[in-house]
Design a protein around this motif. Structure first.
Motif, PDB file in Angstrom:
ATOM      1  N   LEU A  18       0.831  -1.207   0.000  1.00 49.07           N
ATOM      2  CA  LEU A  18       0.000   0.000   0.000  1.00 49.07           C
ATOM      3  C   LEU A  18       0.864   1.255   0.000  1.00 49.07           C
ATOM      4  CD1 LEU A  18      -2.910  -0.845   2.487  1.00 49.07           C
ATOM      5  CD2 LEU A  18      -3.026  -0.635   0.006  1.00 49.07           C
ATOM      6  N   MET A  19       1.944   1.232   0.771  1.00 55.42           N
ATOM      7  CA  MET A  19       2.865   2.367   0.784  1.00 55.42           C
ATOM      8  C   MET A  19       3.428   2.614  -0.615  1.00 55.42           C
ATOM      9  SD  MET A  19       4.406   4.742   2.490  1.00 55.42           S
ATOM     10  CE  MET A  19       5.802   5.840   2.237  1.00 55.42           C
ATOM     11  N   GLY A  20       3.787   1.529  -1.302  1.00 55.62           N
ATOM     12  CA  GLY A  20       4.293   1.685  -2.666  1.00 55.62           C
ATOM     13  C   GLY A  20       3.273   2.286  -3.606  1.00 55.62           C
ATOM     14  N   LEU A  21       2.011   1.881  -3.476  1.00 60.96           N
ATOM     15  CA  LEU A  21       0.970   2.433  -4.348  1.00 60.96           C
ATOM     16  C   LEU A  21       0.746   3.920  -4.077  1.00 60.96           C
ATOM     17  CD1 LEU A  21      -1.690  -0.436  -4.384  1.00 60.96           C
ATOM     18  CD2 LEU A  21      -0.030   0.151  -6.143  1.00 60.96           C
ATOM     19  N   PHE A  22       0.769   4.303  -2.815  1.00 65.04           N
ATOM     20  CA  PHE A  22       0.608   5.729  -2.497  1.00 65.04           C
ATOM     21  C   PHE A  22       1.781   6.545  -3.047  1.00 65.04           C
ATOM     22  CE2 PHE A  22      -2.305   4.224   0.920  1.00 65.04           C
ATOM     23  CZ  PHE A  22      -3.403   4.983   0.549  1.00 65.04           C
ATOM     24  N   LEU A  53       0.335   4.934   7.818  1.00 66.84           N
ATOM     25  CA  LEU A  53       0.190   3.487   7.688  1.00 66.84           C
ATOM     26  C   LEU A  53       0.682   2.770   8.941  1.00 66.84           C
ATOM     27  CD1 LEU A  53       1.316   3.029   3.974  1.00 66.84           C
ATOM     28  CD2 LEU A  53      -0.994   2.813   4.875  1.00 66.84           C
ATOM     29  N   LEU A  54       1.743   3.297   9.553  1.00 67.80           N
ATOM     30  CA  LEU A  54       2.246   2.700  10.793  1.00 67.80           C
ATOM     31  C   LEU A  54       1.218   2.823  11.914  1.00 67.80           C
ATOM     32  CD1 LEU A  54       4.690   1.349  12.159  1.00 67.80           C
ATOM     33  CD2 LEU A  54       5.504   3.635  12.754  1.00 67.80           C
ATOM     34  N   LEU A  55       0.569   3.977  11.994  1.00 71.72           N
ATOM     35  CA  LEU A  55      -0.488   4.140  12.989  1.00 71.72           C
ATOM     36  C   LEU A  55      -1.631   3.170  12.733  1.00 71.72           C
ATOM     37  CD1 LEU A  55      -0.727   8.033  13.365  1.00 71.72           C
ATOM     38  CD2 LEU A  55       0.123   6.408  15.047  1.00 71.72           C
ATOM     39  N   GLY A  56      -1.948   2.967  11.448  1.00 74.21           N
ATOM     40  CA  GLY A  56      -3.028   2.059  11.105  1.00 74.21           C
ATOM     41  C   GLY A  56      -2.756   0.626  11.478  1.00 74.21           C
ATOM     42  N   LEU A  68      -4.254  10.932  17.305  1.00 74.83           N
ATOM     43  CA  LEU A  68      -2.929  10.671  16.732  1.00 74.83           C
ATOM     44  C   LEU A  68      -2.883  11.034  15.252  1.00 74.83           C
ATOM     45  CD1 LEU A  68      -2.025   7.282  18.454  1.00 74.83           C
ATOM     46  CD2 LEU A  68      -1.106   9.548  18.958  1.00 74.83           C
ATOM     47  N   TYR A  69      -3.929  10.691  14.507  1.00 69.92           N
ATOM     48  CA  TYR A  69      -3.972  11.052  13.087  1.00 69.92           C
ATOM     49  C   TYR A  69      -3.971  12.577  12.921  1.00 69.92           C
ATOM     50  CZ  TYR A  69      -4.727   6.381  11.146  1.00 69.92           C
ATOM     51  OH  TYR A  69      -4.568   5.085  10.733  1.00 69.92           O
ATOM     52  N   GLY A  70      -4.731  13.269  13.774  1.00 68.93           N
ATOM     53  CA  GLY A  70      -4.772  14.729  13.687  1.00 68.93           C
ATOM     54  C   GLY A  70      -3.436  15.359  14.018  1.00 68.93           C
ATOM     55  N   VAL A  71      -2.761  14.849  15.060  1.00 65.42           N
ATOM     56  CA  VAL A  71      -1.448  15.392  15.431  1.00 65.42           C
ATOM     57  C   VAL A  71      -0.442  15.189  14.303  1.00 65.42           C
ATOM     58  CG1 VAL A  71       0.495  15.080  16.989  1.00 65.42           C
ATOM     59  CG2 VAL A  71      -1.820  15.191  17.908  1.00 65.42           C
ATOM     60  N   CYS A  72      -0.446  14.014  13.697  1.00 66.34           N
ATOM     61  CA  CYS A  72       0.479  13.754  12.578  1.00 66.34           C
ATOM     62  C   CYS A  72       0.206  14.686  11.409  1.00 66.34           C
ATOM     63  CB  CYS A  72       0.363  12.298  12.138  1.00 66.34           C
ATOM     64  SG  CYS A  72       1.020  11.116  13.327  1.00 66.34           S
ATOM     65  N   THR A  73      -1.071  14.908  11.095  1.00 66.90           N
ATOM     66  CA  THR A  73      -1.423  15.768   9.956  1.00 66.90           C
ATOM     67  C   THR A  73      -1.009  17.207  10.200  1.00 66.90           C
ATOM     68  OG1 THR A  73      -3.311  14.325   9.482  1.00 66.90           O
ATOM     69  CG2 THR A  73      -3.312  16.508   8.471  1.00 66.90           C
ATOM     70  N   VAL A  74      -1.343  17.745  11.354  1.00 72.27           N
ATOM     71  CA  VAL A  74      -0.995  19.130  11.666  1.00 72.27           C
ATOM     72  C   VAL A  74       0.518  19.292  11.782  1.00 72.27           C
ATOM     73  CG1 VAL A  74      -1.250  20.975  13.360  1.00 72.27           C
ATOM     74  CG2 VAL A  74      -3.213  19.566  12.764  1.00 72.27           C
ATOM     75  N   LEU A 129      -7.767   9.445   2.962  1.00 68.95           N
ATOM     76  CA  LEU A 129      -7.620   8.440   1.909  1.00 68.95           C
ATOM     77  C   LEU A 129      -6.762   7.270   2.391  1.00 68.95           C
ATOM     78  CD1 LEU A 129      -7.962   7.522  -1.049  1.00 68.95           C
ATOM     79  CD2 LEU A 129      -5.899   8.848  -1.592  1.00 68.95           C
ATOM     80  N   VAL A 130      -5.632   7.569   3.031  1.00 68.94           N
ATOM     81  CA  VAL A 130      -4.755   6.510   3.536  1.00 68.94           C
ATOM     82  C   VAL A 130      -5.492   5.654   4.559  1.00 68.94           C
ATOM     83  CG1 VAL A 130      -2.632   6.037   4.809  1.00 68.94           C
ATOM     84  CG2 VAL A 130      -2.656   7.820   3.068  1.00 68.94           C
ATOM     85  N   TYR A 131      -6.200   6.291   5.462  1.00 65.25           N
ATOM     86  CA  TYR A 131      -6.952   5.556   6.482  1.00 65.25           C
ATOM     87  C   TYR A 131      -8.006   4.651   5.841  1.00 65.25           C
ATOM     88  CZ  TYR A 131     -10.150   4.670  10.360  1.00 65.25           C
ATOM     89  OH  TYR A 131     -10.960   4.068  11.280  1.00 65.25           O
ATOM     90  N   SER A 132      -8.747   5.183   4.872  1.00 68.41           N
ATOM     91  CA  SER A 132      -9.827   4.419   4.247  1.00 68.41           C
ATOM     92  C   SER A 132      -9.290   3.223   3.482  1.00 68.41           C
ATOM     93  CB  SER A 132     -10.641   5.330   3.320  1.00 68.41           C
ATOM     94  OG  SER A 132     -11.171   6.432   4.018  1.00 68.41           O
ATOM     95  N   VAL A 133      -8.245   3.449   2.683  1.00 65.38           N
ATOM     96  CA  VAL A 133      -7.690   2.359   1.884  1.00 65.38           C
ATOM     97  C   VAL A 133      -7.108   1.268   2.777  1.00 65.38           C
ATOM     98  CG1 VAL A 133      -5.872   1.774   0.230  1.00 65.38           C
ATOM     99  CG2 VAL A 133      -7.262   3.810  -0.125  1.00 65.38           C
TER     100      VAL A 133
END
Length: 736
Positions: A18-22, A53-56, A68-74, A129-133
């Protein structure tokens, strides 16, 4: 993300492709330099995607996961902003987001928002998108939709832009095959056919599958390379990048690009006439005893399409300090006032000092980092009457400054009374320049407008009144056709424009009559603060241009021909005691917020200055967290192990034996689901899809002992109790 139904090794083997596709979605965009921070952005996006992806892999669907997702994004967004040279402070960032939100809700135009906010929206969408996929891949074993979208995306780049994506397609195909193989293993496991797979078997499956995919893809690539005919000529990557960038810039307005109002600090002037969108982001806040226009720079050379300023008599110094006088400003009896400007976002690139008139002294310069090694350099252009702050990379950002300025006397009575001396030779040489290709009808119109004027002021006033009466104001304009003069197109074709049109037209018309004039850009006075008199908020929508006309006895006098605008100065009223108390409280709150923001930024700067140490510490913390998560199932069995091996000398009672069964019920519920309502324990165990004979026999023996203990059928002997606890420990390990 509830991923505990899939073993960790299998989740890792699914997330790697998945990382490669992104990455394949990002790689083709890298040469398309349509983002001002592309170099920093792409590197951060790779790391950002990997971190998501690591968080997922470990996070469950909970409030902590969202945090955690929000902190990483900001955090990733803030890092990109700081690396691109823009200021990223807590207070200024919240203010920027608030202004852009208000602009979006009021106008509905996403393109009018700042680049920083648009980037934040993009990164939030990417995180979703990453979370959903990843959720679909781990929970639903569904990857074909995203794989197909990736291949379609690459085919579109090939078809629409003729980009060479052959290698990208090969890599994507390999990752899709690997991903599909790992997902197939998940389906086998869910069906119970792969019940006995251990961690080592997952690794063997993954490596074997990867090797098979590599052999298959390499064979296909080699065969295609040998059989592929010589490729036809195609546009280069750079041409494709320019094509896409041009579509991005021009495709939204029917072939005509649009810009947002604001002050251009790049120093590169573009052809005038672009349609504008009104911006509302606050640029700076000013404290001044008199409402004034905020003069930035003046431009003297007009080529028929745009303005520029040739190198003139410049002098470099440092601030604070006095600004030497100008030879072309003869009057000395001017009103001198002090003005203070505070930028909403600190500047870290060179910029002009904005002031209400001719700057005579820089009183103070507020820098974001105290104790700077060198003072800030300034460059004074005596001919243009402008002062510019020179900031090199690595110097502290400028949060604001205080200046003293001379305000010219613009009263019509005094200007009419001038005797009309001759203009200095250097003034005439520099400020009467006109393009040789200026259409004759522009000069004829200037003669017609000024006919009958008795003096210079009446000539200037006649031109200003003509423009306000005969031309209309609009932001929906166009760049003149190639080869056409901007002023001629405005005066005789479109008859509509904004401040750039009116100011340029007035300057050209006056020069046609031998009157020295120059084009000035800066800001209108801004919005007055209803609570604190003398305080003004100046936004990007207040960016403005006007004209300065030279009078031999008075020097440069400003005039504004744009309808709806007017140069006027009015002294501010003294503040009441109530206003003074409010202002004092506001200053205290402002100082407190600035102190908190500086402390946060200093902490970030300290961590960044020791990035190797902090990086090592972060890696150690992450490794420790991974180890803890990895051992979490085993750690839950520690109390049971202690009862069996440490406390076995004490005969366990009934409650302790029931507690020992908790890990078994937890493991079974996680693996196969909880006990249905109305179902007995024995019926539940019989319904489990357990194919391994050893585990099923252990479960039957465990169930028999548990029923005896739970229903108090009598005490069990010591050896049977110990055997029961060993079965609890063994089943918990195998099922988990």
């Amino acid at each position: 993300m509830e991923n505990n139904q899939t073993p960790l090794m299998q989740r890792i083997w699914i997330s790697l492709p998945l990382m490669g596709l992104f990455v394949e979605w990002l790689l083709p965009l890298k040469p398309l330099d349509v983002m001002a921070v592309s170099k920093e952005w792409f590197g951060v996006m790779y790391l950002f995607t990997g971190l998501l992806l690591l968080l997922g892999l470990f996070c469950s669907r909970s409030g902590l996961s969202l945090l955690l997702y929000g902190v990483c994004t900001v955090g990733a967004w803030g890092y990109v902003i700081r690396q691109s040279g823009e200021a990223f402070g807590l207070r200024s960032t919240l203010s920027l987001l608030r202004q852009d939100s208000e602009l979006l809700f009021s106008t509905g135009q996403f393109s009018g928002m700042s680049q920083e906010t648009r980037m934040l929206v993009l990164m939030i969408g990417w995180a979703l998108l990453v979370y959903s996929v990843q959720s679909l891949a781990l929970l639903r074993s569904s990857v074909l939709l995203f794989a197909g979208a990736t291949l379609l995306y690459l085919f579109c780049l090939e078809t629409l832009l003729s980009l060479p994506v052959y290698d990208d397609l090969i890599r994507t195909s390999a990752m899709v095959l690997l991903l599909q193989g790992m997902v197939h293993l998940s389906r086998l496991r869910e069906s119970g056919k792969a019940e006995g797979m251990t961690r080592s078997l997952y690794n063997k499956w993954g490596f074997s599958l990867a090797a098979a995919v590599l052999v298959l893809v390499w064979s296909s690539w080699l065969a295609g390379s040998l059989a592929q005919p010589k490729s036809a000529s195609r546009i280069s990557m750079q041409q494709a990048a320019e094509h896409l960038a041009d579509w991005v810039r021009n495709g939204y307005n029917g072939g005509e690009a649009a810009a947002v109002t604001g002050y251009n600090l790049s120093g590169e002037e573009e052809d005038m006439g672009l349609p504008l969108q009104q911006g509302s982001r606050i640029y700076f806040t000013a404290i001044t005893p008199v409402a004034t226009y905020w003069r930035g720079e003046s431009l003297s050379e007009y080529n028929g399409r745009k303005w520029s300023e040739p190198e003139g008599d410049t002098k470099t110094g440092y601030v604070p300090g006095l600004i030497s006088g100008q030879a072309d400003q003869p009057r000395n009896d001017l009103q001198n006032i002090t003005q203070q400007i505070t930028f909403e976002q600190p500047l870290m690139q060179s910029f002009p000092l904005f002031g209400g008139g001719r700057i005579t002294q820089v009183v103070d310069m507020q820098l974001s980092t105290s104790g700077a090694a060198l003072p800030t350099a300034i460059e004074q252009n005596r001919g243009a009457g402008s002062v510019k702050v020179i900031l090199e990379k690595g110097q502290p950002q400028v949060e604001g400054y205080t200046v003293k300025v001379d305000l010219p006397d613009t009263s019509p009575q005094r200007l009419r009374s001038e005797s009309g001396g001759s203009d200095p030779a250097e003034i005439r040489q520099r400020y009467l320049q006109l393009p040789t290709a200026l259409p004759k009808r522009v000069r004829d119109l200037a003669d017609e407008i000024t006919a009958g004027a008795a003096n210079r002021f009446e000539q200037v006033d006649a031109v200003k009144k003509y423009l306000k009466a005969h031309e209309s104001y609009t932001l929906k304009t166009r760049v003149p056709p190639e080869g056409e003069d901007f002023v001629d197109d405005f005066l005789f074709e479109t008859h509509a424009g904004y401040c750039n049109h009116f100011s340029t037209a007035m300057t050209v018309l006056l020069r046609s009559e031998g009157i020295p004039a120059r084009y000035v850009k800066g800001f209108a006075p801004g919005k007055a603060d209803p609570v604190q008199p003398g305080r003004y908020q100046v936004s990007e929508g207040d960016a403005h241009s006007w004209v300065e006309v030279y009078f031999p006895e008075s020097g440069w006098i400003p005039f504004d021909p744009t309808p709806g605008f007017g140069l006027s100065a009015s002294a501010s009223r003294p503040a009441s005691s109530f206003h003074q108390m409010s202002a004092t409280g506001g200053e205290l709150l402002l100082k407190a917020s600035l102190w908190a923001e500086k402390g946060l930024l200093r902490t970030i700067d300290f961590m960044w200055s020791r990035k190797l140490v902090m990086g090592a510490a972060w890696m150690a913390v992450c490794s420790l967290a991974l180890v803890v998560v990895w051992l979490m199932p085993s750690l839950r069995l520690v109390p049971l192990w202690i009862r069996l091996h440490i406390r076995r000398s004490r005969f366990p009672d009934r409650d302790e034996l029931l507690v020992s069964a908790y890990p078994v019920w937890r493991a079974l519920a996680t693996r196969y689901g909880a006990v249905p309502a109305g179902c007995t324990v024995r019926e539940y165990v019989d319904s489990l899809p357990v194919e391994m004979k050893e585990i099923r026999e252990m479960l039957y023996d465990f169930t028999a002992d548990w029923e005896k203990i739970a229903y108090d059928a009598g005490p069990m002997e010591r050896s049977r109790c110990i055997a029961y606890m060993r079965r609890c420990l063994w089943i918990s390990k195998k099922v988990a």
